[in-house]
Scaffold this motif. Structure first.
Motif, mmCIF file in Angstrom:
data_model
loop_
_atom_site.group_PDB
_atom_site.id
_atom_site.type_symbol
_atom_site.label_atom_id
_atom_site.label_comp_id
_atom_site.label_asym_id
_atom_site.label_seq_id
_atom_site.Cartn_x
_atom_site.Cartn_y
_atom_site.Cartn_z
ATOM 1 N N ASP A 55 -8.699 10.567 47.057
ATOM 2 C CA ASP A 55 -8.784 9.284 46.362
ATOM 3 C C ASP A 55 -8.304 9.384 44.923
ATOM 4 N N MET A 56 -7.911 10.559 44.507
ATOM 5 C CA MET A 56 -7.435 10.808 43.143
ATOM 6 C C MET A 56 -5.943 11.129 43.162
ATOM 7 N N ILE A 57 -5.284 10.924 42.033
ATOM 8 C CA ILE A 57 -3.870 11.283 41.887
ATOM 9 C C ILE A 57 -3.770 12.795 41.695
ATOM 10 N N HIS A 58 -2.789 13.402 42.365
ATOM 11 C CA HIS A 58 -2.549 14.843 42.250
ATOM 12 C C HIS A 58 -1.051 15.113 42.106
ATOM 13 N N THR A 59 -0.721 16.327 41.679
ATOM 14 C CA THR A 59 0.661 16.788 41.604
ATOM 15 C C THR A 59 0.765 18.137 42.300
ATOM 16 N N THR A 60 1.987 18.546 42.518
ATOM 17 C CA THR A 60 2.292 19.881 43.036
ATOM 18 C C THR A 60 3.323 20.481 42.097
ATOM 19 N N VAL A 61 2.950 21.569 41.413
ATOM 20 C CA VAL A 61 3.806 22.133 40.376
ATOM 21 C C VAL A 61 3.937 23.641 40.570
ATOM 22 N N ASP A 62 5.175 24.125 40.598
ATOM 23 C CA ASP A 62 5.442 25.559 40.661
ATOM 24 C C ASP A 62 4.862 26.217 39.412
ATOM 25 N N ALA A 63 4.137 27.320 39.576
ATOM 26 C CA ALA A 63 3.527 28.019 38.444
ATOM 27 C C ALA A 63 4.527 28.897 37.695
ATOM 28 N N ALA A 64 5.695 29.128 38.274
ATOM 29 C CA ALA A 64 6.694 30.014 37.641
ATOM 30 C C ALA A 64 7.463 29.272 36.550
ATOM 31 N N THR A 65 8.062 30.053 35.673
ATOM 32 C CA THR A 65 8.948 29.514 34.652
ATOM 33 C C THR A 65 10.288 30.215 34.789
ATOM 34 N N PRO A 66 11.389 29.500 34.993
ATOM 35 C CA PRO A 66 11.476 28.049 35.132
ATOM 36 C C PRO A 66 10.908 27.594 36.484
ATOM 37 N N ARG A 67 10.529 26.343 36.548
ATOM 38 C CA ARG A 67 9.927 25.782 37.756
ATOM 39 C C ARG A 67 10.984 25.471 38.808
ATOM 40 N N SER A 68 10.688 25.840 40.052
ATOM 41 C CA SER A 68 11.575 25.495 41.167
ATOM 42 C C SER A 68 11.287 24.093 41.677
ATOM 43 N N PHE A 69 10.031 23.672 41.561
ATOM 44 C CA PHE A 69 9.662 22.344 42.052
ATOM 45 C C PHE A 69 8.526 21.773 41.216
ATOM 46 N N LYS A 70 8.498 20.448 41.142
ATOM 47 C CA LYS A 70 7.439 19.731 40.424
ATOM 48 C C LYS A 70 7.442 18.301 40.931
ATOM 49 N N SER A 71 6.333 17.887 41.493
ATOM 50 C CA SER A 71 6.259 16.522 42.010
ATOM 51 C C SER A 71 5.882 15.538 40.908
ATOM 52 N N ASP A 72 6.190 14.277 41.163
ATOM 53 C CA ASP A 72 5.626 13.203 40.358
ATOM 54 C C ASP A 72 4.175 13.066 40.802
ATOM 55 N N PRO A 73 3.341 12.379 40.015
ATOM 56 C CA PRO A 73 1.964 12.142 40.460
ATOM 57 C C PRO A 73 1.955 11.395 41.801
ATOM 58 N N MET A 74 1.130 11.893 42.723
ATOM 59 C CA MET A 74 1.031 11.300 44.060
ATOM 60 C C MET A 74 -0.323 10.617 44.209
ATOM 61 N N ASP A 75 -0.292 9.338 44.536
ATOM 62 C CA ASP A 75 -1.521 8.606 44.821
ATOM 63 C C ASP A 75 -1.898 8.829 46.284
ATOM 64 N N THR A 76 -2.983 8.253 46.728
ATOM 65 C CA THR A 76 -3.449 8.404 48.105
ATOM 66 C C THR A 76 -2.347 8.055 49.098
ATOM 67 N N ASP A 77 -2.140 8.938 50.074
ATOM 68 C CA ASP A 77 -1.147 8.812 51.151
ATOM 69 C C ASP A 77 0.305 8.950 50.701
ATOM 70 N N GLN A 78 0.544 9.280 49.466
ATOM 71 C CA GLN A 78 1.908 9.572 49.031
ATOM 72 C C GLN A 78 2.197 11.050 49.280
ATOM 73 N N SER A 79 3.492 11.396 49.322
ATOM 74 C CA SER A 79 3.867 12.777 49.628
ATOM 75 C C SER A 79 5.029 13.231 48.761
ATOM 76 N N TYR A 80 5.221 14.535 48.777
ATOM 77 C CA TYR A 80 6.325 15.189 48.072
ATOM 78 C C TYR A 80 6.802 16.340 48.943
ATOM 79 N N SER A 81 8.128 16.514 49.026
ATOM 80 C CA SER A 81 8.695 17.592 49.850
ATOM 81 C C SER A 81 9.632 18.458 49.035
ATOM 82 N N PHE A 82 9.698 19.730 49.443
ATOM 83 C CA PHE A 82 10.613 20.691 48.823
ATOM 84 C C PHE A 82 11.048 21.681 49.888
ATOM 85 N N VAL A 83 12.347 22.020 49.901
ATOM 86 C CA VAL A 83 12.876 23.009 50.843
ATOM 87 C C VAL A 83 12.894 24.368 50.154
#
Length: 107
Positions: A55-83
């Protein structure tokens, strides 16, 4: 005429039959302030999708520098994909809730 058809068939088989198969997709659910599964092992070329079931907004962020992936904030039922094209171990977190962490192992 028969030899030409057979030659065309084998040429097509060599050209198209030797292409690497696409890796299966994988899904990580975000629920109750956690990534599930917390650790995921996939083959190179796999598309990983994070789906927010919280029920909260979340993100998915690569912990490495430089980052390989970083999502925008995702609300409930939203998604983010990375290959994940390259083998390695990828640690990630939610930038809004840094205690939320996960790992993807790409072989």
């Amino acid at each position: 005429m028969k030899r030409v058809t057979l030659l065309a068939f084998f040429t097509a088989l060599v050209l198209f039959g030797s292409a690497p198969a696409r890796a299966a997709d994988a899904t990580i659910h975000i629920d109750n302030f956690a990534f599930n599964p917390p650790t995921l092992r996939v083959s190179a070329g796999t598309k990983v999708t994070w789906v927010n079931r919280d029920d909260m907004i979340h993100t998915t962020v690569d912990a490495a520098t430089p980052r390989s992936f970083k999502s925008d904030p995702m609300d409930t039922d939203q998604s983010y994909s990375f290959v994940f094209a390259k083998p390695g171990t990828y640690h990630y977190f939610c930038s809004m809730h840094p205690q939320m962490m996960g790992t993807i192992i790409v072989e």
